[in-house]
Structure formats: C-alpha cells, structure tokens
Design a protein around this motif. Structure first.
Motif, PDB file in Angstrom:
ATOM      1  N   LEU A   1      61.727 -23.345  60.778  1.00  0.00           N
ATOM      2  CA  LEU A   1      62.335 -24.716  60.554  1.00  0.00           C
ATOM      3  C   LEU A   1      62.593 -24.901  62.100  1.00  0.00           C
ATOM      4  N   ASP A   2      63.035 -24.060  62.387  1.00  0.00           N
ATOM      5  CA  ASP A   2      64.351 -24.063  63.849  1.00  0.00           C
ATOM      6  C   ASP A   2      63.689 -25.201  64.820  1.00  0.00           C
ATOM      7  N   ALA A   3      63.104 -25.160  65.064  1.00  0.00           N
ATOM      8  CA  ALA A   3      62.187 -26.581  65.910  1.00  0.00           C
ATOM      9  C   ALA A   3      62.112 -27.889  65.879  1.00  0.00           C
ATOM     10  N   MET A   4      62.650 -27.794  64.207  1.00  0.00           N
ATOM     11  CA  MET A   4      62.046 -28.741  63.718  1.00  0.00           C
ATOM     12  C   MET A   4      63.292 -30.546  64.201  1.00  0.00           C
ATOM     13  N   PRO A   5      62.733 -31.738  64.646  1.00  0.00           N
ATOM     14  CA  PRO A   5      63.780 -32.640  64.969  1.00  0.00           C
ATOM     15  C   PRO A   5      63.920 -32.749  63.012  1.00  0.00           C
ATOM     16  N   GLU A   6      65.995 -33.267  63.892  1.00  0.00           N
ATOM     17  CA  GLU A   6      66.231 -33.524  63.164  1.00  0.00           C
ATOM     18  C   GLU A   6      66.693 -34.424  61.984  1.00  0.00           C
ATOM     19  N   ALA A   7      65.652 -35.458  62.315  1.00  0.00           N
ATOM     20  CA  ALA A   7      65.404 -36.573  61.479  1.00  0.00           C
ATOM     21  C   ALA A   7      64.139 -36.099  60.677  1.00  0.00           C
ATOM     22  N   ASP A   8      63.248 -35.522  60.955  1.00  0.00           N
ATOM     23  CA  ASP A   8      62.241 -34.145  59.946  1.00  0.00           C
ATOM     24  C   ASP A   8      63.003 -33.758  58.701  1.00  0.00           C
ATOM     25  N   LEU A   9      64.165 -32.833  59.240  1.00  0.00           N
ATOM     26  CA  LEU A   9      64.834 -31.786  58.817  1.00  0.00           C
ATOM     27  C   LEU A   9      65.542 -32.553  57.843  1.00  0.00           C
ATOM     28  N   ASP A  10      66.381 -33.297  58.170  1.00  0.00           N
ATOM     29  CA  ASP A  10      66.287 -34.383  56.993  1.00  0.00           C
ATOM     30  C   ASP A  10      65.715 -34.757  55.739  1.00  0.00           C
TER      31      ASP A  10
ATOM     32  N   ASN B   1      74.812 -15.591  62.239  1.00  0.00           N
ATOM     33  CA  ASN B   1      75.515 -14.763  62.843  1.00  0.00           C
ATOM     34  C   ASN B   1      77.032 -14.237  62.537  1.00  0.00           C
ATOM     35  N   ALA B   2      78.096 -13.917  63.537  1.00  0.00           N
ATOM     36  CA  ALA B   2      79.356 -13.151  63.303  1.00  0.00           C
ATOM     37  C   ALA B   2      80.626 -14.102  63.122  1.00  0.00           C
ATOM     38  N   GLU B   3      79.817 -15.115  63.243  1.00  0.00           N
ATOM     39  CA  GLU B   3      81.116 -16.688  64.327  1.00  0.00           C
ATOM     40  C   GLU B   3      80.406 -17.798  62.819  1.00  0.00           C
ATOM     41  N   GLY B   4      79.375 -17.426  62.437  1.00  0.00           N
ATOM     42  CA  GLY B   4      79.064 -18.124  60.982  1.00  0.00           C
ATOM     43  C   GLY B   4      77.810 -19.293  61.389  1.00  0.00           C
ATOM     44  N   GLU B   5      77.739 -19.289  62.474  1.00  0.00           N
ATOM     45  CA  GLU B   5      76.439 -20.025  63.243  1.00  0.00           C
ATOM     46  C   GLU B   5      75.303 -19.810  62.324  1.00  0.00           C
ATOM     47  N   VAL B   6      74.872 -20.892  62.210  1.00  0.00           N
ATOM     48  CA  VAL B   6      73.288 -20.404  61.592  1.00  0.00           C
ATOM     49  C   VAL B   6      72.581 -19.918  63.087  1.00  0.00           C
ATOM     50  N   THR B   7      71.289 -19.191  63.146  1.00  0.00           N
ATOM     51  CA  THR B   7      70.443 -18.706  64.282  1.00  0.00           C
ATOM     52  C   THR B   7      68.824 -19.068  64.302  1.00  0.00           C
ATOM     53  N   SER B   8      68.913 -19.226  62.919  1.00  0.00           N
ATOM     54  CA  SER B   8      67.370 -19.435  62.512  1.00  0.00           C
ATOM     55  C   SER B   8      67.452 -19.614  60.965  1.00  0.00           C
ATOM     56  N   GLU B   9      66.899 -20.412  61.023  1.00  0.00           N
ATOM     57  CA  GLU B   9      66.439 -20.699  58.967  1.00  0.00           C
ATOM     58  C   GLU B   9      64.452 -21.486  58.576  1.00  0.00           C
ATOM     59  N   CYS B  10      64.061 -21.062  57.577  1.00  0.00           N
ATOM     60  CA  CYS B  10      62.208 -20.635  57.470  1.00  0.00           C
ATOM     61  C   CYS B  10      62.871 -21.920  55.570  1.00  0.00           C
ATOM     62  N   LEU B  11      61.762 -22.406  55.369  1.00  0.00           N
ATOM     63  CA  LEU B  11      61.266 -21.903  53.946  1.00  0.00           C
ATOM     64  C   LEU B  11      60.539 -20.835  54.014  1.00  0.00           C
ATOM     65  N   GLU B  12      60.654 -20.553  52.522  1.00  0.00           N
ATOM     66  CA  GLU B  12      60.003 -19.581  52.077  1.00  0.00           C
ATOM     67  C   GLU B  12      59.138 -19.565  50.946  1.00  0.00           C
ATOM     68  N   VAL B  13      57.901 -19.275  50.532  1.00  0.00           N
ATOM     69  CA  VAL B  13      57.194 -19.214  49.422  1.00  0.00           C
ATOM     70  C   VAL B  13      57.289 -17.889  48.740  1.00  0.00           C
ATOM     71  N   ALA B  14      57.690 -17.608  47.868  1.00  0.00           N
ATOM     72  CA  ALA B  14      57.494 -16.077  47.153  1.00  0.00           C
ATOM     73  C   ALA B  14      58.948 -16.200  46.206  1.00  0.00           C
ATOM     74  N   ASP B  15      58.175 -14.716  44.889  1.00  0.00           N
ATOM     75  CA  ASP B  15      58.915 -14.861  43.178  1.00  0.00           C
ATOM     76  C   ASP B  15      60.448 -15.131  43.938  1.00  0.00           C
ATOM     77  N   ILE B  16      60.473 -14.274  44.974  1.00  0.00           N
ATOM     78  CA  ILE B  16      61.909 -13.022  45.253  1.00  0.00           C
ATOM     79  C   ILE B  16      62.088 -12.983  46.740  1.00  0.00           C
ATOM     80  N   PRO B  17      62.772 -13.757  47.656  1.00  0.00           N
ATOM     81  CA  PRO B  17      62.251 -14.048  49.070  1.00  0.00           C
ATOM     82  C   PRO B  17      62.563 -12.054  49.584  1.00  0.00           C
TER      83      PRO B  17
END
Length: 287
Positions: free
Chosen positions: A79-88, A126-142
């Motif tokens: 989801l890193d490159a997804m436009p903000e409107a699409d992400l919302d 990261n150490a400052e609490g900023e999101v460095t990457s995000e994704c959606l995952e399909v699994a019984d448990i990540p």
C-alpha cells in the motif's frame, strides 16, 4: 381416640422475614455487550470510479482469499504507493476487526485485522514511530507473528536451580513446561499442550516467579469478542500466556499454551471462506 398428628408451626417467610444485617447479595456483573460483524458503510459509486488503485487492490484480495489455505505461504498487497484517496476508500471498505497485534523488537510492527477475518493490515514503524511501510496480508495469522514470536528464545533449564521455599505450584508447572518444550520444534502439534493456572493454587509469588523464569516475548495479541483474550509470547520457545477477561475486565481464565500460535488468534478455514464471500458481495455493489 388419641391424636398423634404432627404439629405445624407457622414460620414467617418472604420479604422482611430475614435479618440481613450487613449482608449484601452481590452478583457478578453480566456481560453487557459483544463485538459483532457490521457491514461497513460503503462509499458511493462515483467515489469508487475515482479510485482505480483501491479497486485493483480489492481484486487482488479477492484472488488471494479464493486461493489461500491456512498453513500455506501468506500473500500481500503493498500500500506504500497507493494515492491517499484510494487508501481512504480501501480503509472505509475494510474497517477494523476483532484482533490487534503488536510486535516489538528491532522494528515495531502494528497489525490490525479487518472486518474480513484473515485479511490483515500491517504497518512497520521506525524508532520515531513513523510508518515506513504498510500492506494488506491474507493469512490465518501474519507471517511476521510466527517469525518474531520466539526470536531470541531459550530452553528452560531448571537443573541445579534453587527455588524460593514459599512457592506453591510454580516449580511443578515450570518442570512441566521444560519437559514439553524440549520436544517443541516450531511445528504446530495436533493438539496444543495447555496448563490451566486457574485450576491451581497459585500465589502472587508463584505468578511473579513464573513470569521471571519465562520472560516476555516480542508478540502481544488482543482478540476482542465476547470479552477480551490477551495472548503474549514468552522467551521460552513455544510457550504462550493466554488470558481471558469478561466484558467487565475481570480475569476468568488464565492458561499457558505450548504451540506455534494459539488457535484463538488465528482465522479458521471457515472464516476465510466467509471473508471471500463478503468481499464478493461488496465488490458486486461497488463495481
């Protein structure tokens, strides 16, 4: 003729007939609410038309849900490159489910199940609490839960250890853990080994010593349903602390489980199938 009948005494009964004094009848509070699935508020069709990346991500999720089986390799949508409107829009459709996970260590990972069981939202910070990457995952448990649950774990060795004399059942529980964990190799057993601490005389000193010897691992899972279930990995390979609370936050069941992942945290096959059906219905409405 002599009357041998049994005398009947009139003893008052009912409201006001008993001396209550300071006694108060106190019932445990009953659960007042339960989290259930609610259909998310779907966006308007015109909003969907302006968000092709969100539509593409839902198509990918549908394919992954249709093909995934518990235990197989997990799949993800970045989801890193997804436009903000699409992400919302995607956030609006997927919502938040019952299970939250926090992984601590070299990198913090926050995981939230969506309203569709088996579809997880992962954020790496990261150490400052900023999101460095995000994704959606399909699994019984990540996959990251299995990867980091027992990172740096150790074998429980009780030989030649002098334990405090005032302990009740902690020594025997630790001996059982050490014995069972020797054969644990990270592969899910047919049945988890469960130790029910609620059924044992366990003093505060027992709990403190048990916590000290088993440590706290890098994964904490909170499952919210009819009450809450808090699941924490330990530093002993394969050992989890699983505690159940009612809706008034009272501890009602305290257990230890030796397994790869406690089943209560995982999406079952039926859950994944149901999520696939829900997503089909949502996509039919939106697209």
């Amino acid at each position: 003729m002599q009357d041998n009948g049994i005398q009947v005494f009139n003893i008052p009964a009912g409201p006001g007939s008993q001396e209550e004094g300071d006694m108060v009848l106190d019932y445990m509070k009953m659960p007042s609410e339960m989290n259930t699935y609610d259909i998310p508020m779907l966006p308007e069709a015109k909003d969907v038309e302006r968000c092709p990346e969100a539509v593409k991500a839902m198509d990918q999720l549908q394919q992954m849900l249709d093909n995934y089986k518990p235990g197989s390799v997990t799949q993800s949508v970045a989801l890193d490159a997804m436009p903000e409107a699409d992400l919302d829009l995607l956030n609006q459709v997927l919502g938040e489910g019952e299970v939250s996970i926090v992984i601590t260590g070299d990198q913090e990972i926050k995981i939230q199940e969506t309203v569709m069981a088996g579809v997880w939202r992962l954020r790496c910070l990261n150490a400052e609490g900023e999101v460095t990457s995000e994704c959606l995952e399909v699994a019984d448990i990540p996959a990251s839960v299995r990867a980091y649950a027992f990172e740096g774990s150790y074998a429980l060795n009780l030989q030649d250890e002098e334990m405090p004399a005032d302990l009740l059942n902690a020594p025997s529980v630790l001996a059982e853990i050490a014995d069972v964990c020797q054969s644990f190799n990270g592969v899910a057993p047919e049945q988890p080994h469960v130790i029910n601490l609620s059924l044992l005389p366990f003093s505060p000193d027992d709990h403190a010593y048990l916590a000290k010897r088993t440590g706290t691992g890098g994964v904490t899972i909170l499952s919210r349903g009819y009450g809450n279930c808090r699941i924490t990995s330990t530093q002993v390979n394969g050992l989890w602390r699983v505690q159940y609370f009612n809706s008034t936050d009272q501890l009602i069941l305290d257990t230890l489980e030796i397994t790869d992942i406690p089943a209560v945290a995982c999406a079952a096959t039926e859950d994944l199938e149901d999520s696939s059906e829900r997503l089909v219905e949502i996509r039919e409405v939106l697209i």
